[in-house]
Design a protein around this motif. Structure first.
Motif, PDB file in Angstrom:
ATOM      1  N   GLN A 166       0.829  -1.210   0.000  1.00 54.50           N
ATOM      2  CA  GLN A 166       0.000   0.000   0.000  1.00 54.50           C
ATOM      3  C   GLN A 166       0.861   1.258   0.000  1.00 54.50           C
ATOM      4  OE1 GLN A 166      -3.445  -0.032  -0.390  1.00 54.50           O
ATOM      5  NE2 GLN A 166      -2.981   2.106  -0.865  1.00 54.50           N
ATOM      6  N   SER A 167       1.967   1.225   0.702  1.00 55.53           N
ATOM      7  CA  SER A 167       2.870   2.378   0.720  1.00 55.53           C
ATOM      8  C   SER A 167       3.448   2.639  -0.662  1.00 55.53           C
ATOM      9  CB  SER A 167       3.989   2.158   1.732  1.00 55.53           C
ATOM     10  OG  SER A 167       3.465   2.062   3.022  1.00 55.53           O
ATOM     11  N   HIS A 201       7.014   5.059  -6.676  1.00 55.30           N
ATOM     12  CA  HIS A 201       6.823   3.608  -6.544  1.00 55.30           C
ATOM     13  C   HIS A 201       5.684   3.125  -7.430  1.00 55.30           C
ATOM     14  CE1 HIS A 201       8.828   4.734  -2.757  1.00 55.30           C
ATOM     15  NE2 HIS A 201       9.481   3.615  -2.979  1.00 55.30           N
ATOM     16  N   HIS A 202       4.611   3.906  -7.448  1.00 50.90           N
ATOM     17  CA  HIS A 202       3.456   3.555  -8.273  1.00 50.90           C
ATOM     18  C   HIS A 202       3.859   3.452  -9.740  1.00 50.90           C
ATOM     19  CE1 HIS A 202      -0.454   4.124 -10.294  1.00 50.90           C
ATOM     20  NE2 HIS A 202      -0.875   3.389  -9.281  1.00 50.90           N
ATOM     21  N   LYS A 203       4.707   4.381 -10.181  1.00 51.53           N
ATOM     22  CA  LYS A 203       5.176   4.351 -11.572  1.00 51.53           C
ATOM     23  C   LYS A 203       5.888   3.030 -11.860  1.00 51.53           C
ATOM     24  CE  LYS A 203       7.998   6.852 -14.889  1.00 51.53           C
ATOM     25  NZ  LYS A 203       8.872   8.002 -15.114  1.00 51.53           N
ATOM     26  N   ASN A 204       6.720   2.578 -10.923  1.00 47.94           N
ATOM     27  CA  ASN A 204       7.396   1.290 -11.116  1.00 47.94           C
ATOM     28  C   ASN A 204       6.407   0.129 -11.069  1.00 47.94           C
ATOM     29  OD1 ASN A 204       9.868   2.569 -11.332  1.00 47.94           O
ATOM     30  ND2 ASN A 204      10.469   2.158  -9.231  1.00 47.94           N
ATOM     31  N   LEU A 205       5.477   0.167 -10.110  1.00 47.08           N
ATOM     32  CA  LEU A 205       4.495  -0.930  -9.967  1.00 47.08           C
ATOM     33  C   LEU A 205       3.636  -1.100 -11.212  1.00 47.08           C
ATOM     34  CD1 LEU A 205       3.075  -0.445  -6.357  1.00 47.08           C
ATOM     35  CD2 LEU A 205       4.545  -2.286  -7.154  1.00 47.08           C
ATOM     36  N   THR A 206       3.293   0.004 -11.851  1.00 49.05           N
ATOM     37  CA  THR A 206       2.388  -0.043 -13.005  1.00 49.05           C
ATOM     38  C   THR A 206       3.119   0.138 -14.325  1.00 49.05           C
ATOM     39  OG1 THR A 206       1.904   2.327 -12.783  1.00 49.05           O
ATOM     40  CG2 THR A 206       0.418   0.786 -11.650  1.00 49.05           C
ATOM     41  N   GLY A 207       4.444   0.124 -14.281  1.00 49.72           N
ATOM     42  CA  GLY A 207       5.239   0.329 -15.484  1.00 49.72           C
ATOM     43  C   GLY A 207       5.166  -0.840 -16.442  1.00 49.72           C
ATOM     44  N   ASN A 208       5.777  -0.642 -17.589  1.00 49.62           N
ATOM     45  CA  ASN A 208       5.776  -1.652 -18.649  1.00 49.62           C
ATOM     46  C   ASN A 208       6.865  -2.702 -18.362  1.00 49.62           C
ATOM     47  OD1 ASN A 208       5.185  -2.982 -21.010  1.00 49.62           O
ATOM     48  ND2 ASN A 208       6.425  -1.624 -22.282  1.00 49.62           N
ATOM     49  N   TYR A 209       6.614  -3.466 -17.317  1.00 52.04           N
ATOM     50  CA  TYR A 209       7.512  -4.540 -16.917  1.00 52.04           C
ATOM     51  C   TYR A 209       6.749  -5.855 -17.003  1.00 52.04           C
ATOM     52  CZ  TYR A 209      10.184  -0.648 -15.104  1.00 52.04           C
ATOM     53  OH  TYR A 209      10.878   0.527 -14.991  1.00 52.04           O
ATOM     54  N   ASN A 210       7.483  -6.964 -17.165  1.00 52.98           N
ATOM     55  CA  ASN A 210       6.810  -8.261 -17.230  1.00 52.98           C
ATOM     56  C   ASN A 210       7.274  -9.239 -16.154  1.00 52.98           C
ATOM     57  OD1 ASN A 210       9.315  -8.869 -18.264  1.00 52.98           O
ATOM     58  ND2 ASN A 210       8.597  -9.211 -20.355  1.00 52.98           N
ATOM     59  N   SER A 211       8.306  -8.844 -15.383  1.00 51.64           N
ATOM     60  CA  SER A 211       8.768  -9.725 -14.315  1.00 51.64           C
ATOM     61  C   SER A 211       9.208  -8.898 -13.119  1.00 51.64           C
ATOM     62  CB  SER A 211       9.917 -10.623 -14.799  1.00 51.64           C
ATOM     63  OG  SER A 211      11.051  -9.838 -15.136  1.00 51.64           O
TER      64      SER A 211
END
Length: 184
Positions: free
Chosen positions: A144-145, A152-162
Protein backbone atom coordinates in the motif's frame (compact mmCIF):
# COMPACT_ATOMS: atom_id res chain seq x y z
CA UNK A 1 22.37 7.82 -3.34
CA UNK A 2 21.89 6.90 0.29
CA UNK A 3 19.01 7.64 2.63
CA UNK A 4 19.33 6.91 6.33
CA UNK A 5 16.59 7.17 8.90
CA UNK A 6 16.50 6.89 12.68
CA UNK A 7 13.05 5.85 13.91
CA UNK A 8 11.86 5.97 17.53
CA UNK A 9 11.55 2.34 18.72
CA UNK A 10 7.85 2.42 19.60
CA UNK A 11 6.58 3.96 16.36
CA UNK A 12 5.14 1.80 13.59
CA UNK A 13 6.57 3.06 10.36
CA UNK A 14 7.28 2.36 6.75
CA UNK A 15 9.93 4.18 4.79
CA UNK A 16 10.39 3.95 1.08
CA UNK A 17 12.62 4.84 -1.84
CA UNK A 18 12.10 4.27 -5.53
CA UNK A 19 14.62 4.11 -8.33
CA UNK A 20 14.28 3.70 -12.08
CA UNK A 21 17.53 4.19 -13.90
CA UNK A 22 19.42 7.07 -12.33
CA UNK A 23 16.42 9.26 -11.47
CA UNK A 24 16.37 10.83 -7.99
CA UNK A 25 14.55 8.90 -5.30
CA UNK A 26 11.58 10.01 -3.26
CA UNK A 27 10.95 8.97 0.29
CA UNK A 28 7.76 9.18 2.34
CA UNK A 29 6.49 8.16 5.74
CA UNK A 30 2.98 6.96 4.90
CA UNK A 31 2.05 5.92 8.45
CA UNK A 32 2.35 9.47 9.74
CA UNK A 33 0.34 11.27 7.08
CA UNK A 34 -2.88 12.87 8.39
CA UNK A 35 -5.90 10.59 8.21
CA UNK A 36 -3.88 7.40 7.64
CA UNK A 37 -4.52 4.45 9.89
CA UNK A 38 -1.49 2.72 11.32
CA UNK A 39 -1.54 -1.07 11.30
CA UNK A 40 -1.68 -2.48 14.82
CA UNK A 41 1.43 -3.68 16.55
CA UNK A 42 1.53 -7.13 18.02
CA UNK A 43 3.87 -9.46 19.83
CA UNK A 44 3.47 -11.74 16.79
CA UNK A 45 6.56 -10.60 14.96
CA UNK A 46 7.54 -11.04 11.32
CA UNK A 47 9.65 -14.19 11.12
CA UNK A 48 8.98 -15.71 7.74
CA UNK A 49 10.77 -13.74 5.00
CA UNK A 50 9.67 -16.18 2.27
CA UNK A 51 6.01 -15.79 3.20
CA UNK A 52 6.31 -11.99 3.24
CA UNK A 53 8.04 -12.07 -0.18
CA UNK A 54 5.20 -14.19 -1.57
CA UNK A 55 2.53 -11.89 -0.09
CA UNK A 56 4.22 -8.77 -1.49
CA UNK A 57 4.41 -10.39 -4.94
CA UNK A 58 0.74 -11.41 -4.76
CA UNK A 59 -0.23 -7.96 -3.51
CA UNK A 60 1.38 -6.08 -6.37
CA UNK A 61 -0.15 -8.49 -8.89
CA UNK A 62 -3.61 -8.02 -7.38
CA UNK A 63 -3.11 -4.28 -7.69
CA UNK A 64 -1.89 -4.51 -11.30
CA UNK A 65 -4.84 -6.73 -12.27
CA UNK A 66 -7.26 -4.26 -10.61
CA UNK A 67 -5.78 -1.57 -12.90
CA UNK A 68 -6.23 -3.71 -16.02
CA UNK A 69 -2.52 -4.59 -16.24
CA UNK A 70 -0.92 -7.97 -16.70
CA UNK A 71 0.50 -9.63 -13.56
CA UNK A 72 4.27 -9.79 -13.24
CA UNK A 73 5.97 -13.18 -13.39
CA UNK A 74 8.41 -14.16 -10.65
CA UNK A 75 12.04 -13.83 -11.71
CA UNK A 76 14.51 -15.78 -9.55
CA UNK A 77 17.52 -13.71 -10.68
CA UNK A 78 15.76 -10.49 -9.68
CA UNK A 79 14.62 -12.06 -6.40
CA UNK A 80 18.18 -13.07 -5.56
CA UNK A 81 19.47 -9.54 -6.21
CA UNK A 82 16.53 -8.13 -4.20
CA UNK A 83 17.24 -10.40 -1.23
CA UNK A 84 20.92 -9.45 -1.34
CA UNK A 85 20.08 -5.74 -1.27
CA UNK A 86 17.53 -6.14 1.55
CA UNK A 87 20.22 -7.96 3.55
CA UNK A 88 22.64 -5.14 2.77
CA UNK A 89 20.15 -2.58 4.17
CA UNK A 90 19.61 -4.73 7.28
CA UNK A 91 23.34 -5.06 7.83
CA UNK A 92 23.87 -1.31 7.30
CA UNK A 93 21.22 -0.61 9.92
CA UNK A 94 22.94 -2.90 12.42
CA UNK A 95 26.41 -1.57 11.58
CA UNK A 96 25.36 2.07 11.99
CA UNK A 97 23.18 1.43 15.06
CA UNK A 98 20.19 2.96 13.27
CA UNK A 99 16.76 1.45 13.34
CA UNK A 100 16.28 1.60 9.56
CA UNK A 101 18.66 2.40 6.75
CA UNK A 102 17.04 2.28 3.33
CA UNK A 103 19.01 3.08 0.24
CA UNK A 104 19.72 2.42 -3.39
CA UNK A 105 23.43 2.04 -2.67
CA UNK A 106 25.17 0.30 -5.58
CA UNK A 107 22.01 0.45 -7.74
CA UNK A 108 23.94 0.89 -11.02
CA UNK A 109 26.30 -1.98 -10.20
CA UNK A 110 23.37 -4.23 -9.23
CA UNK A 111 21.57 -3.46 -12.50
CA UNK A 112 24.74 -3.98 -14.58
CA UNK A 113 25.35 -7.34 -12.90
CA UNK A 114 21.78 -8.45 -13.66
CA UNK A 115 22.12 -7.42 -17.32
CA UNK A 116 25.52 -9.15 -17.68
CA UNK A 117 23.98 -12.36 -16.36
CA UNK A 118 21.32 -12.23 -19.10
CA UNK A 119 18.63 -10.50 -17.08
CA UNK A 120 16.08 -8.05 -18.46
CA UNK A 121 17.51 -4.93 -20.15
CA UNK A 122 15.07 -2.48 -18.47
CA UNK A 123 15.14 -2.42 -14.68
CA UNK A 124 13.69 -0.39 -11.82
CA UNK A 125 13.84 -0.79 -8.06
CA UNK A 126 11.64 -0.01 -5.06
CA UNK A 127 12.90 -0.32 -1.48
CA UNK A 128 11.11 -0.03 1.84
CA UNK A 129 11.53 -0.74 5.51
CA UNK A 130 8.86 -1.20 8.15
CA UNK A 131 9.04 -1.81 11.85
CA UNK A 132 6.75 -2.70 14.73
CA UNK A 133 3.97 -4.23 12.65
CA UNK A 134 2.13 -7.44 13.37
CA UNK A 135 3.25 -10.09 10.88
CA UNK A 136 -0.06 -10.18 9.03
CA UNK A 137 0.22 -6.45 8.19
CA UNK A 138 3.80 -6.27 6.89
CA UNK A 139 3.23 -7.15 3.20
CA UNK A 140 -0.02 -5.15 2.99
CA UNK A 141 1.68 -2.08 4.46
CA UNK A 142 4.64 -2.31 2.08
CA UNK A 143 2.43 -2.77 -0.99
CA UNK A 144 0.00 0.00 0.00
CA UNK A 145 2.87 2.38 0.72
CA UNK A 146 4.31 1.75 -2.74
CA UNK A 147 0.87 2.23 -4.31
CA UNK A 148 0.47 5.56 -2.49
CA UNK A 149 3.86 6.92 -3.61
CA UNK A 150 4.11 8.47 -7.08
CA UNK A 151 7.58 7.08 -7.86
CA UNK A 152 6.82 3.61 -6.54
CA UNK A 153 3.46 3.56 -8.27
CA UNK A 154 5.18 4.35 -11.57
CA UNK A 155 7.40 1.29 -11.12
CA UNK A 156 4.50 -0.93 -9.97
CA UNK A 157 2.39 -0.04 -13.01
CA UNK A 158 5.24 0.33 -15.48
CA UNK A 159 5.78 -1.65 -18.65
CA UNK A 160 7.51 -4.54 -16.92
CA UNK A 161 6.81 -8.26 -17.23
CA UNK A 162 8.77 -9.73 -14.32
CA UNK A 163 9.69 -8.89 -10.75
CA UNK A 164 11.82 -10.18 -7.93
CA UNK A 165 11.13 -9.47 -4.28
CA UNK A 166 13.59 -9.79 -1.45
CA UNK A 167 12.92 -9.51 2.28
CA UNK A 168 15.38 -9.38 5.17
CA UNK A 169 14.26 -9.32 8.78
CA UNK A 170 16.44 -7.47 11.24
CA UNK A 171 16.44 -6.86 14.96
CA UNK A 172 13.36 -5.40 16.65
CA UNK A 173 11.00 -6.81 14.00
CA UNK A 174 12.38 -4.49 11.30
CA UNK A 175 11.57 -5.74 7.81
CA UNK A 176 13.59 -4.54 4.80
CA UNK A 177 12.08 -4.98 1.33
CA UNK A 178 13.52 -4.62 -2.15
CA UNK A 179 11.65 -5.17 -5.35
CA UNK A 180 13.36 -5.15 -8.76
CA UNK A 181 11.20 -4.91 -11.88
CA UNK A 182 12.35 -6.24 -15.26
CA UNK A 183 11.16 -5.58 -18.78
CA UNK A 184 12.27 -6.28 -22.34
Amino acid sequence: MKFSYLIPPLVCSALLASCAGSKPTRQIKPDVLPGRAVAPTSPRVARNASLIQQRVHEGINRYRISRGLEPLSHNTMLSSASRDHSSYMKDASIRTNKRMVISHDHFSARMNDIKQLGGPPRLAENVAATSGLAEEFVAKTIVQSWVDSKGHHKNLTGNYNSVGTGIAIGPNNTVFATQIFGGH
